[in-house]
Design a protein around this motif. Structure first.
Motif, PDB file in Angstrom:
ATOM      1  N   LYS A  95       0.820  -1.213   0.000  1.00 51.19           N
ATOM      2  CA  LYS A  95       0.000   0.000   0.000  1.00 51.19           C
ATOM      3  C   LYS A  95       0.859   1.271   0.000  1.00 51.19           C
ATOM      4  O   LYS A  95       0.328   2.382   0.009  1.00 51.19           O
ATOM      5  CB  LYS A  95      -0.962  -0.012   1.206  1.00 51.19           C
ATOM      6  CG  LYS A  95      -2.016  -1.126   1.071  1.00 51.19           C
ATOM      7  CD  LYS A  95      -2.991  -1.175   2.232  1.00 51.19           C
ATOM      8  CE  LYS A  95      -4.148  -0.198   2.077  1.00 51.19           C
ATOM      9  NZ  LYS A  95      -5.190  -0.685   1.144  1.00 51.19           N
ATOM     10  N   TYR A 121       2.995   2.337   2.345  1.00 44.49           N
ATOM     11  CA  TYR A 121       3.141   3.018   3.631  1.00 44.49           C
ATOM     12  C   TYR A 121       4.546   2.867   4.225  1.00 44.49           C
ATOM     13  O   TYR A 121       4.988   3.728   4.979  1.00 44.49           O
ATOM     14  CB  TYR A 121       2.134   2.485   4.653  1.00 44.49           C
ATOM     15  CG  TYR A 121       0.684   2.661   4.287  1.00 44.49           C
ATOM     16  CD1 TYR A 121       0.249   3.744   3.523  1.00 44.49           C
ATOM     17  CD2 TYR A 121      -0.270   1.745   4.734  1.00 44.49           C
ATOM     18  CE1 TYR A 121      -1.089   3.900   3.207  1.00 44.49           C
ATOM     19  CE2 TYR A 121      -1.618   1.901   4.427  1.00 44.49           C
ATOM     20  CZ  TYR A 121      -2.020   2.975   3.657  1.00 44.49           C
ATOM     21  OH  TYR A 121      -3.343   3.128   3.361  1.00 44.49           O
ATOM     22  N   MET A 169       8.386  -1.507  11.894  1.00 49.12           N
ATOM     23  CA  MET A 169       7.088  -1.062  11.343  1.00 49.12           C
ATOM     24  C   MET A 169       6.448  -0.022  12.250  1.00 49.12           C
ATOM     25  O   MET A 169       5.864   0.964  11.796  1.00 49.12           O
ATOM     26  CB  MET A 169       6.141  -2.259  11.171  1.00 49.12           C
ATOM     27  CG  MET A 169       6.452  -3.126   9.974  1.00 49.12           C
ATOM     28  SD  MET A 169       5.108  -4.291   9.615  1.00 49.12           S
ATOM     29  CE  MET A 169       5.527  -5.625  10.692  1.00 49.12           C
ATOM     30  N   ARG A 224       8.009   2.084  14.269  1.00 50.90           N
ATOM     31  CA  ARG A 224       8.724   3.357  14.112  1.00 50.90           C
ATOM     32  C   ARG A 224       8.337   4.015  12.785  1.00 50.90           C
ATOM     33  O   ARG A 224       8.118   5.225  12.721  1.00 50.90           O
ATOM     34  CB  ARG A 224      10.232   3.134  14.142  1.00 50.90           C
ATOM     35  CG  ARG A 224      10.775   2.675  15.479  1.00 50.90           C
ATOM     36  CD  ARG A 224      11.183   3.873  16.342  1.00 50.90           C
ATOM     37  NE  ARG A 224      11.622   3.428  17.662  1.00 50.90           N
ATOM     38  CZ  ARG A 224      12.887   3.198  17.987  1.00 50.90           C
ATOM     39  NH1 ARG A 224      13.849   3.380  17.100  1.00 50.90           N
ATOM     40  NH2 ARG A 224      13.207   2.800  19.194  1.00 50.90           N
ATOM     41  N   ALA A 225       8.275   3.216  11.714  1.00 51.55           N
ATOM     42  CA  ALA A 225       7.991   3.776  10.388  1.00 51.55           C
ATOM     43  C   ALA A 225       6.567   4.336  10.339  1.00 51.55           C
ATOM     44  O   ALA A 225       6.338   5.415   9.783  1.00 51.55           O
ATOM     45  CB  ALA A 225       8.186   2.710   9.315  1.00 51.55           C
ATOM     46  N   MET A 226       5.620   3.630  10.921  1.00 56.32           N
ATOM     47  CA  MET A 226       4.238   4.130  10.897  1.00 56.32           C
ATOM     48  C   MET A 226       4.077   5.307  11.857  1.00 56.32           C
ATOM     49  O   MET A 226       3.286   6.220  11.609  1.00 56.32           O
ATOM     50  CB  MET A 226       3.251   3.007  11.227  1.00 56.32           C
ATOM     51  CG  MET A 226       3.160   1.917  10.158  1.00 56.32           C
ATOM     52  SD  MET A 226       2.887   2.524   8.464  1.00 56.32           S
ATOM     53  CE  MET A 226       1.229   3.210   8.609  1.00 56.32           C
ATOM     54  N   GLY A 240      -3.076   2.167  -1.420  1.00 56.88           N
ATOM     55  CA  GLY A 240      -3.018   2.823  -0.120  1.00 56.88           C
ATOM     56  C   GLY A 240      -3.512   4.257  -0.176  1.00 56.88           C
ATOM     57  O   GLY A 240      -3.648   4.846  -1.250  1.00 56.88           O
ATOM     58  N   ARG A 241      -3.784   4.787   1.006  1.00 55.28           N
ATOM     59  CA  ARG A 241      -4.104   6.214   1.119  1.00 55.28           C
ATOM     60  C   ARG A 241      -2.827   7.024   0.949  1.00 55.28           C
ATOM     61  O   ARG A 241      -1.736   6.546   1.214  1.00 55.28           O
ATOM     62  CB  ARG A 241      -4.659   6.503   2.520  1.00 55.28           C
ATOM     63  CG  ARG A 241      -6.144   6.520   2.617  1.00 55.28           C
ATOM     64  CD  ARG A 241      -6.577   6.613   4.063  1.00 55.28           C
ATOM     65  NE  ARG A 241      -5.888   7.670   4.828  1.00 55.28           N
ATOM     66  CZ  ARG A 241      -5.979   7.808   6.142  1.00 55.28           C
ATOM     67  NH1 ARG A 241      -6.694   6.961   6.848  1.00 55.28           N
ATOM     68  NH2 ARG A 241      -5.346   8.793   6.758  1.00 55.28           N
ATOM     69  N   LEU A 284      -0.113   9.497   2.204  1.00 59.29           N
ATOM     70  CA  LEU A 284       0.397   9.901   3.517  1.00 59.29           C
ATOM     71  C   LEU A 284       1.077  11.261   3.416  1.00 59.29           C
ATOM     72  O   LEU A 284       1.660  11.587   2.387  1.00 59.29           O
ATOM     73  CB  LEU A 284       1.429   8.890   4.033  1.00 59.29           C
ATOM     74  CG  LEU A 284       0.986   7.435   4.179  1.00 59.29           C
ATOM     75  CD1 LEU A 284       2.165   6.588   4.613  1.00 59.29           C
ATOM     76  CD2 LEU A 284      -0.152   7.318   5.177  1.00 59.29           C
ATOM     77  N   LYS A 344       6.312   9.811   4.701  1.00 58.54           N
ATOM     78  CA  LYS A 344       6.670   8.390   4.647  1.00 58.54           C
ATOM     79  C   LYS A 344       8.156   8.274   4.954  1.00 58.54           C
ATOM     80  O   LYS A 344       8.971   9.015   4.419  1.00 58.54           O
ATOM     81  CB  LYS A 344       6.359   7.820   3.267  1.00 58.54           C
ATOM     82  CG  LYS A 344       6.793   6.367   3.119  1.00 58.54           C
ATOM     83  CD  LYS A 344       6.476   5.835   1.737  1.00 58.54           C
ATOM     84  CE  LYS A 344       7.068   4.428   1.554  1.00 58.54           C
ATOM     85  NZ  LYS A 344       6.770   3.871   0.237  1.00 58.54           N
ATOM     86  N   LEU A 345       8.500   7.341   5.830  1.00 61.29           N
ATOM     87  CA  LEU A 345       9.891   7.172   6.246  1.00 61.29           C
ATOM     88  C   LEU A 345      10.716   6.575   5.112  1.00 61.29           C
ATOM     89  O   LEU A 345      10.395   5.509   4.594  1.00 61.29           O
ATOM     90  CB  LEU A 345       9.952   6.250   7.468  1.00 61.29           C
ATOM     91  CG  LEU A 345      11.336   6.088   8.094  1.00 61.29           C
ATOM     92  CD1 LEU A 345      11.695   7.298   8.948  1.00 61.29           C
ATOM     93  CD2 LEU A 345      11.405   4.820   8.940  1.00 61.29           C
ATOM     94  N   THR A 346      11.799   7.271   4.748  1.00 61.64           N
ATOM     95  CA  THR A 346      12.722   6.752   3.743  1.00 61.64           C
ATOM     96  C   THR A 346      14.020   6.346   4.452  1.00 61.64           C
ATOM     97  O   THR A 346      14.257   6.763   5.592  1.00 61.64           O
ATOM     98  CB  THR A 346      13.064   7.832   2.697  1.00 61.64           C
ATOM     99  OG1 THR A 346      13.828   8.858   3.355  1.00 61.64           O
ATOM    100  CG2 THR A 346      11.805   8.427   2.084  1.00 61.64           C
ATOM    101  N   PRO A 347      14.866   5.558   3.787  1.00 62.49           N
ATOM    102  CA  PRO A 347      16.144   5.194   4.433  1.00 62.49           C
ATOM    103  C   PRO A 347      16.932   6.418   4.889  1.00 62.49           C
ATOM    104  O   PRO A 347      17.589   6.384   5.934  1.00 62.49           O
ATOM    105  CB  PRO A 347      16.877   4.410   3.336  1.00 62.49           C
ATOM    106  CG  PRO A 347      15.771   3.764   2.556  1.00 62.49           C
ATOM    107  CD  PRO A 347      14.677   4.807   2.528  1.00 62.49           C
ATOM    108  N   VAL A 400      16.163   7.525   8.445  1.00 59.72           N
ATOM    109  CA  VAL A 400      16.314   6.582   9.556  1.00 59.72           C
ATOM    110  C   VAL A 400      17.245   7.082  10.658  1.00 59.72           C
ATOM    111  O   VAL A 400      16.916   6.947  11.842  1.00 59.72           O
ATOM    112  CB  VAL A 400      16.729   5.184   9.040  1.00 59.72           C
ATOM    113  CG1 VAL A 400      17.162   4.281  10.195  1.00 59.72           C
ATOM    114  CG2 VAL A 400      15.558   4.555   8.287  1.00 59.72           C
TER     115      VAL A 400
END
Lengths: 211, 219
Positions: A37, A39, B37, B39-41, B101-102, B104, B107-110, B113
């Motif tokens: 998705k 995310y 996941m 942390r990323a969300m 997906g919706r 966002l 969004k977390l990229t490398p 980090v």
């Protein structure tokens, strides 16, 4: 392993195994869904895991404590504003806001807990160990600290006051243990080897130098 | 929820603390995936750290106790992505995405980090001066909201002393509801163990909590 974490690990090991593999499948499925998705980026997830395993950890806290033991001006700054002092070193992983250093002395022993969840100064100590997040520690640290310390093999002098810090907000606590005797003139690197994770939570003391 | 099983301070019956020598950072690979996941969300800012805690506190007590730490994180995260409409329950059941997906905001990229390995700052500008000063005697509220709070049960209705003012911070009781930061002054309040647990306990022990101003009244 704490009782609440693996309740079936001994008596029903096969059930436990299948329960875990079911969980592994569910975790993998959620990552698939979140990735499909758009995310999450699995490469970013890999890097978070690597960072948790290598960059953060008690080696950071040990260097901060060792510096404080040998440098009174740094110790003064650390006790005044631990985030600022830790980041001034430049050689520990960056520390976020509101780190508070607590100095253990012969008069007062500090010990840190999070009764409500698992709050822990993970930049300087790494991710918390299972026991720190377990029901036995969270329930008893505030009501029976001497009993908990005894389970860690720590017996304090009878005239040492015990102070428990419950981490109920976004402040974080780093205990500075008492410097062991017989370490006069030691380098910071050598001193850091005596600083254990548990000594920086307050459930342990710094190691004594090998005779 | 406030009076749920997560609020463990002072409970009996959980047995001894058992430390594991040379404990690994993660015991199983899936634990690291769950943490990452989470942390990323969290980076998407669709919910707050307190919203994350609240989603685990609403787990049934028996589920909470039977689950390991990262199992609880996983169960909380799964609930949260569905509750926020990011993932459908049908997709959870299917094990893969059924719809795009919706969009966002973040969004977390490398490249992001390294920043996630430093804790965020929860201090906020204050609307009013701090009500209490160091050394003030205070009494904690006797509150039992159905929603998230960071005032533990063992420290409600107790008298203690303000030891330090920690600044004005995001108020978890509001942020967990998605009702905004509602910044409040934060204090270290110290109690004698006897105030908390009665006359039978060791007089040399004291316990402090980090208490938000709405939890406190002059004693």
């Amino acid at each position: 392993m704490a009782a609440d974490d693996h309740p079936h690990s001994h008596s029903h090991s096969q059930d436990h195994g299948s329960e875990l593999s079911d969980l592994q499948l569910r975790v993998r499925a959620l990552e698939t869904i979140l990735t499909e998705k758009g995310y999450v980026d699995p490469a970013a997830l890999d890097q978070i895991i690597e960072g948790c395993e290598t960059k953060i950890g008690p080696h950071n806290g040990a260097r901060i404590v060792a510096r404080a033991w040998g440098d009174p001006e740094f110790k003064r700054r650390l006790l005044a504003d631990a985030t600022e002092a830790a980041n001034s070193l430049g050689y520990v992983s960056p520390v976020g806001s509101h780190l508070i250093a607590l100095e253990n002395t012969p008069q007062t022993h500090h010990m840190v807990v999070c009764t409500l969840c698992s709050c822990y100064p993970w930049e300087v100590l790494g991710l918390p160990p299972v026991w720190y997040k377990s029901a036995p520690y969270r329930s008893r640290a505030v009501i029976d600290p001497k009993g908990v310390l005894a389970e860690f093999g720590v017996a304090l002098p009878s005239d040492t006051a015990i102070r428990i810090w419950d981490s109920t907000a976004e402040t974080r606590f780093l205990v500075v243990p008492i410097r062991p005797e017989g370490t006069e003139g030691w380098t910071e690197e050598r001193l850091a080897e005596l600083v254990t994770r548990d000594s920086m939570v307050g459930t342990g003391l710094a190691k004594a130098p090998a005779p | 929820m406030t009076n749920s099983i997560h609020d463990m301070g002072g409970m009996h019956g959980f047995g001894p603390v058992e430390a594991e020598p040379d404990e690994p950072v993660f015991h199983e690979a899936w634990e690291g995936r769950v943490l990452a996941m989470q942390r990323a969300m969290g980076f998407t800012r669709l919910w707050t750290i307190d919203g994350g805690r609240a989603s685990m506190e609403v787990l049934p007590p028996a589920t909470y106790l039977a689950a390991s730490y990262y199992q609880r994180w996983f169960l909380g995260l799964e609930r949260r992505v569905v509750a926020h409409g990011l993932v459908g329950a049908d997709e959870i059941a299917a094990g893969h995405a059924l719809r795009p997906g919706r969009r966002l905001n973040r969004k977390l990229t490398p490249a992001d980090v390294p920043n996630t390995l430093t804790r965020g700052n929860f201090e906020r500008p204050s609307a009013a001066p701090a009500r209490f000063s160091e050394g003030d005697r205070v009494r904690t509220a006797n509150l039992n909201p159905q929603t998230h709070t960071r005032l533990p049960r063992y420290a409600r209705g107790k008298t203690g002393t303000v030891e330090a003012i920690r600044g004005c911070h995001v108020y978890p009781d509001s942020a967990a509801l998605g009702a905004g930061d509602d910044p409040q002054w934060l204090y270290t309040v110290v109690f004698t163990a006897r105030e908390l647990w009665g006359e039978a306990v060791d007089p040399a022990v004291s316990v402090s909590i980090e208490a938000f101003e709405p939890y406190l009244a002059p004693a």
